[in-house]
Each structure stands twice: as C-alpha cells, then as structure tokens.
Design an enzyme around this catalytic site. Structure first.
Site, PDB file in Angstrom:
ATOM      1  N   CYS A  70       0.836  -1.205   0.000  1.00  0.00           N
ATOM      2  CA  CYS A  70       0.000   0.000   0.000  1.00  0.00           C
ATOM      3  C   CYS A  70       0.869   1.253   0.000  1.00  0.00           C
ATOM      4  O   CYS A  70       1.725   1.432   0.878  1.00  0.00           O
ATOM      5  CB  CYS A  70      -0.908   0.002   1.229  1.00  0.00           C
ATOM      6  SG  CYS A  70      -1.885   1.518   1.394  1.00  0.00           S
ATOM      7  N   CYS A  73       0.565   3.587   3.364  1.00  0.00           N
ATOM      8  CA  CYS A  73       1.101   3.196   4.660  1.00  0.00           C
ATOM      9  C   CYS A  73       2.457   3.871   4.862  1.00  0.00           C
ATOM     10  O   CYS A  73       3.132   4.226   3.900  1.00  0.00           O
ATOM     11  CB  CYS A  73       1.261   1.675   4.728  1.00  0.00           C
ATOM     12  SG  CYS A  73      -0.305   0.765   4.844  1.00  0.00           S
ATOM     13  N   HIS A 116      -3.564   0.934   8.387  1.00  0.00           N
ATOM     14  CA  HIS A 116      -4.154   0.488   7.117  1.00  0.00           C
ATOM     15  C   HIS A 116      -5.535  -0.117   7.298  1.00  0.00           C
ATOM     16  O   HIS A 116      -6.392  -0.005   6.413  1.00  0.00           O
ATOM     17  CB  HIS A 116      -3.217  -0.527   6.450  1.00  0.00           C
ATOM     18  CG  HIS A 116      -3.715  -1.030   5.128  1.00  0.00           C
ATOM     19  ND1 HIS A 116      -3.483  -0.363   3.937  1.00  0.00           N
ATOM     20  CD2 HIS A 116      -4.459  -2.132   4.808  1.00  0.00           C
ATOM     21  CE1 HIS A 116      -4.055  -1.032   2.939  1.00  0.00           C
ATOM     22  NE2 HIS A 116      -4.634  -2.104   3.438  1.00  0.00           N
ATOM     23  N   ASN A 156     -14.056   9.160  -0.594  1.00  0.00           N
ATOM     24  CA  ASN A 156     -14.728   8.028  -1.215  1.00  0.00           C
ATOM     25  C   ASN A 156     -14.374   6.804  -0.388  1.00  0.00           C
ATOM     26  O   ASN A 156     -13.192   6.522  -0.184  1.00  0.00           O
ATOM     27  CB  ASN A 156     -14.242   7.809  -2.651  1.00  0.00           C
ATOM     28  CG  ASN A 156     -14.560   8.974  -3.556  1.00  0.00           C
ATOM     29  OD1 ASN A 156     -15.564   9.648  -3.392  1.00  0.00           O
ATOM     30  ND2 ASN A 156     -13.695   9.227  -4.521  1.00  0.00           N
ATOM     31  N   HIS A 167      -6.526   1.824   2.048  1.00  0.00           N
ATOM     32  CA  HIS A 167      -6.096   2.606   3.212  1.00  0.00           C
ATOM     33  C   HIS A 167      -7.074   3.759   3.455  1.00  0.00           C
ATOM     34  O   HIS A 167      -7.510   4.414   2.503  1.00  0.00           O
ATOM     35  CB  HIS A 167      -4.696   3.156   2.957  1.00  0.00           C
ATOM     36  CG  HIS A 167      -4.010   3.647   4.186  1.00  0.00           C
ATOM     37  ND1 HIS A 167      -3.013   2.949   4.821  1.00  0.00           N
ATOM     38  CD2 HIS A 167      -4.185   4.779   4.914  1.00  0.00           C
ATOM     39  CE1 HIS A 167      -2.589   3.620   5.874  1.00  0.00           C
ATOM     40  NE2 HIS A 167      -3.293   4.750   5.951  1.00  0.00           N
ATOM     41  N   HIS A 169      -8.433   7.063   3.553  1.00  0.00           N
ATOM     42  CA  HIS A 169      -7.924   8.329   3.026  1.00  0.00           C
ATOM     43  C   HIS A 169      -9.047   9.069   2.320  1.00  0.00           C
ATOM     44  O   HIS A 169     -10.096   8.519   2.006  1.00  0.00           O
ATOM     45  CB  HIS A 169      -6.780   8.083   2.043  1.00  0.00           C
ATOM     46  CG  HIS A 169      -7.217   7.500   0.732  1.00  0.00           C
ATOM     47  ND1 HIS A 169      -7.627   6.194   0.592  1.00  0.00           N
ATOM     48  CD2 HIS A 169      -7.329   8.042  -0.516  1.00  0.00           C
ATOM     49  CE1 HIS A 169      -7.975   5.960  -0.674  1.00  0.00           C
ATOM     50  NE2 HIS A 169      -7.791   7.069  -1.369  1.00  0.00           N
ATOM     51  N   GLN A 171      -9.580  12.893  -0.346  1.00  0.00           N
ATOM     52  CA  GLN A 171      -8.897  13.702  -1.345  1.00  0.00           C
ATOM     53  C   GLN A 171      -9.344  15.164  -1.238  1.00  0.00           C
ATOM     54  O   GLN A 171     -10.373  15.464  -0.629  1.00  0.00           O
ATOM     55  CB  GLN A 171      -9.192  13.184  -2.754  1.00  0.00           C
ATOM     56  CG  GLN A 171      -8.728  11.763  -2.995  1.00  0.00           C
ATOM     57  CD  GLN A 171      -8.996  11.302  -4.415  1.00  0.00           C
ATOM     58  OE1 GLN A 171      -8.426  11.839  -5.364  1.00  0.00           O
ATOM     59  NE2 GLN A 171      -9.868  10.313  -4.571  1.00  0.00           N
TER      60      GLN A 171
END
Length: 352
Positions: A70, A73, A116, A156, A167, A169, A171
């Site tokens: 990933c 991470c 993660h 999302n 992971h 996250h 944007q």
C-alpha cells in the site's frame, strides 16, 4: 497541531499534521522517482455549460495493490511508500496521478491515519479533530493559488464507490472554476433572495428541516438531517447551526463538537443494514463557497453560502446498490427508492 512541509523524491509536496508539537519529520523519500508528468486539461462543454477534466495519465494509477504494498502506509525498512516516515498522524500530499494539475488546479491525497485496517469511523475524537484542522489548513492554502477558484474536500469509501486503495484516506480537489453543483446552489440562492426581499435560502432550508421528522442527530452547534428531496437511498446533510461560507469560518465551539457528531454519523452508517453486513460504502463531501468572483450570481456574496457536509451511500438495501441508470445518468433526474422520512428513522434507530 504541528505542521511540517517537505518534498517527495519527484518534487511533490508532502505535509505532516501532528498531534504532538515535538514531532520531528525529517525522513527522506528514498524512491528513485522521476518528475511527475501530467496531461490534465479542462474542456468546457458549451451545450451544458459545465467542464470536463481530461486526464489520460490516470490510466496508469495504482489499482488495488496488496496490503503489504500500500502506497499510503508509512515506510517500513525497504518497503518504501508515499510517506517516507515510519509513522504519522495525518499526512497530505500532491496526488501522483492528479485529475487537475498546474493551471487546471491541484489534487491532494489526505491520509487520515497510518493504520491500514482502520476507517474514519474508527478514529478517536482527537484524531478526527486533527483531520478537520488539515482540511481547514489546506482549504486556506489552496485558496491562495492563482489557478484555484473552489476547494472540495471529500472521502470516497468502499470498492463499490470506485476506491482503488483500501487505506483510509480522502482527497482534496482545487478546481480552477466554480463547480456545476455549487453554481446551481448559488443561482437558487440568488433567485430566492430576490423573490423574498433578501431572505437566505440556506437559512430557510435549515429552519424547515429542524422542525420536521427528518432530523437524525442534533448537537449544540451542528445538526444532521435527511433532506426533503434526498437523491440517494441514505443521504444526510450536516450543517453548522451558525452559517459560515467555508471551513475557515467555523468557530472554536463548532470545531470542538464536530468530531463527536461526525463520528457518530459514520458509525450509524455502518449499522444501517444490520450486523454481519460489510462496511457501508459512502461518499462524504464538504460543500464550500467558491473563492473566486460571484459576479454572475447577481446579489449573492460568499457569506450567503452555507458550509455543509453531504454524506450518502449508494447501497439501497442489503446486497443491492443504487445504480445511476437512464433517468439519472441521461437526464439528471434521480429516482429514490427509500423515502427520506424512513431513511431518517432508520438512522435514528441505529444510534450508539
């Protein structure tokens, strides 16, 4: 909060946001990366009056890598990632495969935690407050770029939504124009203001929703409700009770209460469809006033806009998704299978 800005091997900016003031972030990106080359281009659709980002370089972006590869991470030994340090609280960096770049705006990735296997809903209130600080800081910084007119912070969540990295996250898109969705709201604001002799449409909507059965959760400074004309099966709008145009306008009381309210909403979303169901896919989106001129929306200023968060899922019932078919995709006319009143009732039923 401590903020540390550094650079990745290919020149992209990386910013650490730490809970501890004594955090040291001096790890160097050891990857042999060449400068990122993007082909982003914004084209105007003269018939619809909106814009489309053409970004062919995104075809090569990272797609569902195994967990031990990933890129979000922290770096561990010889396993190098987008985050050179071995741990982090919140990290923000320029997207390696941006939809918008240069004169066409900017795209950033916001990593909520180094864990993660976590999710935003699993964060502590202190961690969620730090993410809010990062969103606010990035909104401020990006708004000063000459190519940026509107800043959009969003998450999302889930493969059904189209997420390609597991992971936790989100944007941030910094657009070089006012987005079509926001423009529609601004036009409605202007029309309502003129028709009512100065009344604010957001205030009217909030007053109406506070008095109805669609309120899901209410605090001293925030209120969450399913809107009267919800487009999605389960859709919640979260508003600060004091109208502000953007995240920068929130006062300390609203900032302090936000983590508790938002985390409860996310946890309820994961319980909508009952025990044993996979995590609920969702989109969480902050709506903020544009930073550019609003001359085309006669009589409306930035202060007329109301910051709010929109949270919705495309899952309509257990094992079934809401697809955007002919009416939605072809004509932008949504058909909702779940009455908003029933959706609000269900979201109250699953309270912690």
């Amino acid at each position: 909060m401590k903020k540390t800005s550094t650079r990745l091997a290919d020149g992209r900016e990386l910013i650490y946001y730490d809970l501890r003031d004594d955090a040291v972030r001096d790890a160097v990106d050891r990857r042999p990366l060449e400068r990122t080359v993007t082909t982003s281009e914004v084209r105007r659709d003269v018939l619809l009056g909106d814009s489309v980002a053409i970004a062919s370089h995104r075809q090569g972006r990272t797609y569902h890598p195994p967990a031990d590869q990933c890129p979000l991470c922290p770096t561990q030994g010889d396993r190098l990632s987008e985050i050179p340090d071995s741990s982090y609280d919140v990290a923000v960096f320029e997207n390696r495969f941006p939809s918008l770049a240069g004169d066409s705006g900017r795209c950033e990735v916001v990593c909520f935690t180094s864990d993660h296997d976590a999710s935003f809903a699993a964060l502590t209130e202190e961690q969620a407050a730090l993410v809010l600080e990062a969103w606010t800081d990035r909104t401020s910084e990006l708004s000063h770029l000459p190519s940026v007119e509107q800043v959009f912070c969003f998450e999302n969540r889930g493969e059904e939504i189209g997420v390609t990295l597991g992971h936790p996250h989100g944007q941030i898109y910094a657009y070089p124009f006012t987005t079509p969705r926001t423009a529609l709201m601004l036009r409605s604001l202007a029309t309502h203001k003129e028709a009512t002799g100065g009344e604010n449409l957001f205030d009217s909507v909030l007053e109406r929703e506070l008095a109805c059965e669609r309120v899901v959760l209410e605090g001293e400074h925030w209120v969450a409700f399913v809107p009267y004309s919800a487009h999605w099966p389960y859709e919640v709008h979260l508003y600060p009770k004091r109208r502000v145009p953007d995240l920068l306008g929130l006062d300390e009381a609203a900032r302090t209460e936000f983590p508790k309210v938002y985390l409860e909403l996310l946890r309820r979303f994961d319980r909508i469809f009952g025990e044993g169901e996979p995590p609920t896919p969702y989109i969480s989106a902050w709506h903020q006033a544009p930073f550019g001129t609003l001359e085309e929306f006669e009589g409306v200023s930035r202060d007329d806009f109301a910051l709010h968060l929109e949270l919705f899922t495309i899952r309509r019932t257990s094992g079934k998704l809401k697809f955007l078919a002919g009416s939605e995709s072809g004509m932008s006319v949504f058909i909702n299978d779940v009455p908003p009143e029933r959706a609000a009732e269900r979201l109250r039923e699953v309270a912690s």
